[in-house]
Design a protein around this motif. Structure first.
Motif, mmCIF file in Angstrom:
data_model
loop_
_atom_site.group_PDB
_atom_site.id
_atom_site.type_symbol
_atom_site.label_atom_id
_atom_site.label_comp_id
_atom_site.label_asym_id
_atom_site.label_seq_id
_atom_site.Cartn_x
_atom_site.Cartn_y
_atom_site.Cartn_z
ATOM 1 N N VAL A 70 11.560 83.176 -27.748
ATOM 2 C CA VAL A 70 12.030 84.167 -26.498
ATOM 3 C C VAL A 70 13.765 83.566 -26.426
ATOM 4 O O VAL A 70 14.257 84.406 -25.477
ATOM 5 N N PHE A 71 13.483 82.028 -26.158
ATOM 6 C CA PHE A 71 15.020 81.605 -25.416
ATOM 7 C C PHE A 71 15.518 81.013 -26.789
ATOM 8 O O PHE A 71 16.877 80.137 -26.715
ATOM 9 N N SER A 72 14.732 81.743 -28.003
ATOM 10 C CA SER A 72 16.019 80.809 -29.585
ATOM 11 C C SER A 72 17.627 81.805 -29.113
ATOM 12 O O SER A 72 17.839 81.701 -28.426
ATOM 13 N N ASN A 73 17.925 82.485 -30.625
ATOM 14 C CA ASN A 73 18.777 82.542 -30.750
ATOM 15 C C ASN A 73 19.895 83.880 -29.461
ATOM 16 O O ASN A 73 20.721 83.337 -28.770
ATOM 17 N N PRO A 74 19.346 84.975 -28.916
ATOM 18 C CA PRO A 74 20.027 85.819 -28.108
ATOM 19 C C PRO A 74 20.445 85.045 -26.912
ATOM 20 O O PRO A 74 21.969 84.390 -26.549
ATOM 21 N N PHE A 75 19.818 84.196 -26.337
ATOM 22 C CA PHE A 75 19.835 83.368 -24.720
ATOM 23 C C PHE A 75 20.755 82.444 -25.851
ATOM 24 O O PHE A 75 21.332 82.015 -24.190
ATOM 25 N N ILE A 76 20.789 81.452 -26.535
ATOM 26 C CA ILE A 76 21.282 80.512 -26.467
ATOM 27 C C ILE A 76 23.208 80.694 -27.027
ATOM 28 O O ILE A 76 23.927 80.758 -25.752
ATOM 29 N N SER A 77 23.553 81.923 -26.959
ATOM 30 C CA SER A 77 24.717 82.626 -27.438
ATOM 31 C C SER A 77 24.935 83.157 -25.945
ATOM 32 O O SER A 77 26.274 82.411 -25.553
ATOM 33 N N THR A 78 23.954 83.547 -25.526
ATOM 34 C CA THR A 78 24.605 83.806 -23.801
ATOM 35 C C THR A 78 25.364 82.945 -22.965
ATOM 36 O O THR A 78 26.095 82.499 -22.698
ATOM 37 N N PHE A 79 24.179 81.800 -23.300
ATOM 38 C CA PHE A 79 24.439 80.572 -22.140
ATOM 39 C C PHE A 79 25.791 79.916 -23.193
ATOM 40 O O PHE A 79 26.461 80.157 -21.687
ATOM 41 N N SER A 80 25.820 79.581 -24.057
ATOM 42 C CA SER A 80 26.678 78.696 -24.636
ATOM 43 C C SER A 80 28.244 79.804 -24.476
ATOM 44 O O SER A 80 29.166 79.016 -24.360
ATOM 45 N N ASP A 81 27.936 80.566 -24.536
ATOM 46 C CA ASP A 81 29.808 81.752 -24.335
ATOM 47 C C ASP A 81 29.482 81.365 -23.507
ATOM 48 O O ASP A 81 31.271 81.431 -23.305
ATOM 49 N N ALA A 82 29.253 81.307 -22.290
ATOM 50 C CA ALA A 82 29.563 80.900 -20.623
ATOM 51 C C ALA A 82 29.968 79.703 -20.849
ATOM 52 O O ALA A 82 31.154 79.532 -20.352
ATOM 53 N N THR A 83 29.243 78.791 -20.986
ATOM 54 C CA THR A 83 29.593 77.657 -20.445
ATOM 55 C C THR A 83 30.823 76.810 -21.563
ATOM 56 O O THR A 83 32.129 75.956 -21.509
ATOM 57 N N GLY A 84 31.222 77.495 -23.164
ATOM 58 C CA GLY A 84 32.235 77.492 -23.807
ATOM 59 C C GLY A 84 33.115 77.712 -22.707
ATOM 60 O O GLY A 84 34.113 76.893 -22.976
ATOM 61 N N LEU A 85 33.221 78.451 -22.593
ATOM 62 C CA LEU A 85 34.627 79.449 -21.559
ATOM 63 C C LEU A 85 34.986 78.760 -21.075
ATOM 64 O O LEU A 85 36.101 78.219 -20.234
ATOM 65 N N ILE A 86 34.201 77.848 -20.150
ATOM 66 C CA ILE A 86 34.468 76.945 -19.638
ATOM 67 C C ILE A 86 35.004 75.639 -19.565
ATOM 68 O O ILE A 86 35.925 75.478 -19.408
ATOM 69 N N ILE A 87 34.291 75.032 -20.362
ATOM 70 C CA ILE A 87 34.871 73.942 -21.138
ATOM 71 C C ILE A 87 37.064 74.691 -21.482
ATOM 72 O O ILE A 87 37.009 73.323 -21.692
ATOM 73 N N TYR A 88 36.615 75.670 -22.653
ATOM 74 C CA TYR A 88 38.159 75.719 -23.008
ATOM 75 C C TYR A 88 38.742 75.972 -21.900
ATOM 76 O O TYR A 88 39.756 75.422 -23.039
ATOM 77 N N PHE A 89 38.486 76.379 -20.848
ATOM 78 C CA PHE A 89 39.529 76.693 -20.015
ATOM 79 C C PHE A 89 39.881 75.167 -19.164
ATOM 80 O O PHE A 89 41.321 75.345 -19.154
#
Lengths: 448, 448
Positions: free
Chosen positions: A420-439
């Motif tokens: 349940v905590f694998s693929n889709p949740f990782i994607s959503t979580f890393s999307d948000a965190t990744g964007l913060i790192i990016y900016f």
């Protein structure tokens, strides 16, 4: 595969005239039983009901028994009541309980009432164990052999009772208190000296407790290549036998569930083509909603960087590339660890070992992609943009692999399904965190 | 689980002094065999080599046989040569071939040379069939029973030879040309009248051809709950037996491979913690590179809409939400269909049935999410933005579910692994397509 099943499937798509029904009946008689099972698995319940009426009693029972419990439950409404009762009566107690779990309570009560007392009692034993436990899936009908019997006596009992018992190839052996003391294969019994006692030839038994988790026990049984494993209660008394075919069924259900949850939906628990469309939608909608609502977080993150975006629109171009790569890296780690947890290769206590491994793997992958990203973005846009992309890739890959690696373990530790905590949740979580790192990196390097 | 394995694991993490070695040796003797196997599965090869030297010969062999072929191959360098040769000699021919597939050609030749001629011949039979075929995984050591034998004769042969043969519970029966004519369980043989002929008691055999695909045959065997399935050559002659434990191994490998590819990497083919870090990186890097390079397409799509983006920066805010939702919807469909293909519930010819189902499911899911998206975006931003988000969600969900549903089938039709074309590729593909749809709808509604 012969032509019959394909012709049958074509004919059965339309409503049958009486004339066609006899033709289908004839075709069915000449179709291999495995093809008939496949056919039923691919049909909506109403159609399958018609087909069942055209099968011989014996074959109908075999087909019914081969279906998933959920599918059997769907079929019940489309079959004649007397057929349902007959199938139910003939089923093994553990399969009977699986079916009872899938039908409404009043139907379950009614079905149970039709059983003879002895059958109802034995079904009751299995029903008494919690869902997901070994007890719920074991065969309670076992041959009890005492360790002080001789080989000859045991063979004689086997000869007399072989046809009533689900499996006779794995023989648990007990003492006079019915406590499990050993195990013996039919092969060893058969080739032993008839005058020996069972205690002389029996081996140490690998056994399970009825309250143990069904999935891990089933995987053990299959890893050890055993045909069956004795099941005892908490005091060590023999209560049943978990057979390899039930073990395989348990493992297959668990793997299907993991595959589904890894893909962001609930398992259908019956073959895809025979599942009503509304059930397919229902298996997906909750996940999709939850994921979409969590993704609103990414809108907020971007909203807070709107000024930066307006100053350098070029940054927007890389958003899907960066979130996609972070998602992929996270998924790789998450699926590896989820599968390793399912197979028992990784345990909860390994969380730091896994984190350390995944940090290094993620950093290495990120450095490689980052170098490439720096090169390409520098060429097409500018060195500064290249630097932003390069550093972001290193950071997000390290972050995503680490999170992806430990999330399934954390899920397991808090009692949730790791998948349940694998693929889709990782994607959503890393999307948000990744964007913060990016900016943050972009603001630092571009000075905006 | 007892305390032994945990203490053992702790001690083994460091280098062993001679004093500790004897302590470990003692601990090992008192540890259950399944715990020793788990221990080895969690260790790098060099450490595991030390552990092997401390095990008794019998236990060492059992542990070695329980490991994956890739893991066995890794271990070979860490073990004494004479041990390796002994294990190799004791293995079943089919397991031997799996190991040979994993070692370098010169090592394989050397290992084969050490076998006795009879063993080498029987290994040669299995080696003669292509990888992924039933023949490559079957047991070639079978008891040949002729249909004109009596039950009594057959039982006598069984009693004499039971210990040499891998399985005696499923007995294929042949005619004088060695063509398979039927099958009989040990149970039926044992309870039959000794004067009957085997042809009187045998049942119709469900058999496989040696060149058939191993995975689908293995799934059939397990679905039918058979202990073993006779394997014949093209002319119907009996050549071997595929047993349930080999079938389970085949299915588990296939499921692990699907889980890995669905998560965008190659399977490790050995337990995660015992896999060298470089192998973990190698299993992921190619996929990640290919996916990242395909994602460059999304940069190009956005680049071509840069003017639109500059005019309405607000559009950038929804990019991760929309691509994420499209990816999730596509993944849901792809994992469902990939699993259904693996289990045999869906076939290549079902492509249009699947497309029609998924289009409707996708449209329904999209309408639901779109309505929600319209509401939220209208409230926070503007009705126009709300309309763009709403319509885009309907369109991308329908598109993603359709593509996700048929991509695995197309992959299978062109002979690729459906799992390869499932999750990560669907995400990348629907990211790019979704963005085009998004900006087209935005341009139309916002009039830019």
């Amino acid at each position: 595969m012969s032509e019959n099943p394909i012709e049958l499937e074509r004919v059965l798509r339309t409503d049958l005239s009486p004339d066609e029904a006899s033709r289908v009946s004839e075709l069915l008689t000449n179709t291999r039983i495995q093809d008939v099972i496949r056919l039923v698995e691919r049909m909506p319940a109403a159609k399958a009901g018609v087909l069942f009426r055209l099968l011989s009693q014996d074959r109908a029972l075999t087909v019914f028994e081969a279906l998933d419990a959920r599918h059997q439950a769907d079929l019940i409404g489309a079959l004649h009541d007397e057929d349902v009762l007959r199938y139910f009566d003939e089923m093994d107690p553990d399969d009977r309980v699986s079916l009872l779990d899938e039908v409404p309570a009043e139907v379950a009560d009614e079905l149970l009432r039709t059983l003879e007392k002895s059958e109802r009692d034995i079904t009751g034993i299995v029903l008494g164990y919690p869902r997901g436990s070994v007890g719920r899936r074991m065969s309670p009908e076992i041959l009890v052999l005492y360790q002080d019997m001789t080989v000859g006596d045991a063979l004689a009992i086997l000869k007399r009772r072989a046809s009533e018992i689900e499996t006779i190839y794995t023989l648990p052996i007990v003492n006079r208190e019915r406590k499990l003391t050993g195990i013996c294969s039919f092969r060893d019994l058969y080739t032993a000296d008839p005058h020996q006692h069972l205690s002389d030839i029996m081996a140490e038994a690998v056994s399970a407790r009825a309250n143990d988790a069904a999935e891990s026990t089933a995987r053990w049984l299959l890893t050890l290549d055993h045909l069956a494993m004795p099941v005892t209660d908490e005091t060590g008394r023999l209560v049943g036998l978990l057979t390899f075919d039930d073990a395989h069924e348990i493992v297959e259900e668990a793997d299907t569930e993991d595959a589904a949850r890894g893909g962001g939906h609930e398992p259908l628990q019956q073959p895809y083509l025979s599942t009503p469309l509304a059930k397919v939608v229902r298996s997906r909608i909750v996940w999709l909603l939850v994921l979409a609502l969590s993704a609103i977080f990414t809108v907020q993150v971007l909203d807070s960087f709107e000024d930066t975006l307006a100053t350098a629109v070029v940054l927007a171009l890389f958003i899907p590339l960066l979130t996609g790569t972070a998602g992929n890296t996270g998924n790789q780690a998450a699926t590896t660890v989820t599968r390793a947890l399912a197979l028992g290769d990784v345990r909860k206590s390994d969380v730091f070992r896994v984190l350390w491994r995944e940090m290094r793997v993620g950093f290495f992958l990120g450095t490689l992609l980052g170098t490439l990203g720096f090169g390409l973005a520098s060429l097409v846009y500018s060195t500064q943009v290249g630097m932003v992309i390069g550093f972001t890739l290193v950071a997000v890959c390290t972050m995503a692999a680490s999170i992806g690696g430990i999330m399934p373990i954390i899920a397991k530790a808090i009692g949730a399904d790791p998948a349940v905590f694998s693929n889709p949740f990782i994607s959503t979580f890393s999307d948000a965190t990744g964007l913060i790192i990016y900016f943050m990196i972009a603001k630092a390097i571009l000075g905006i």
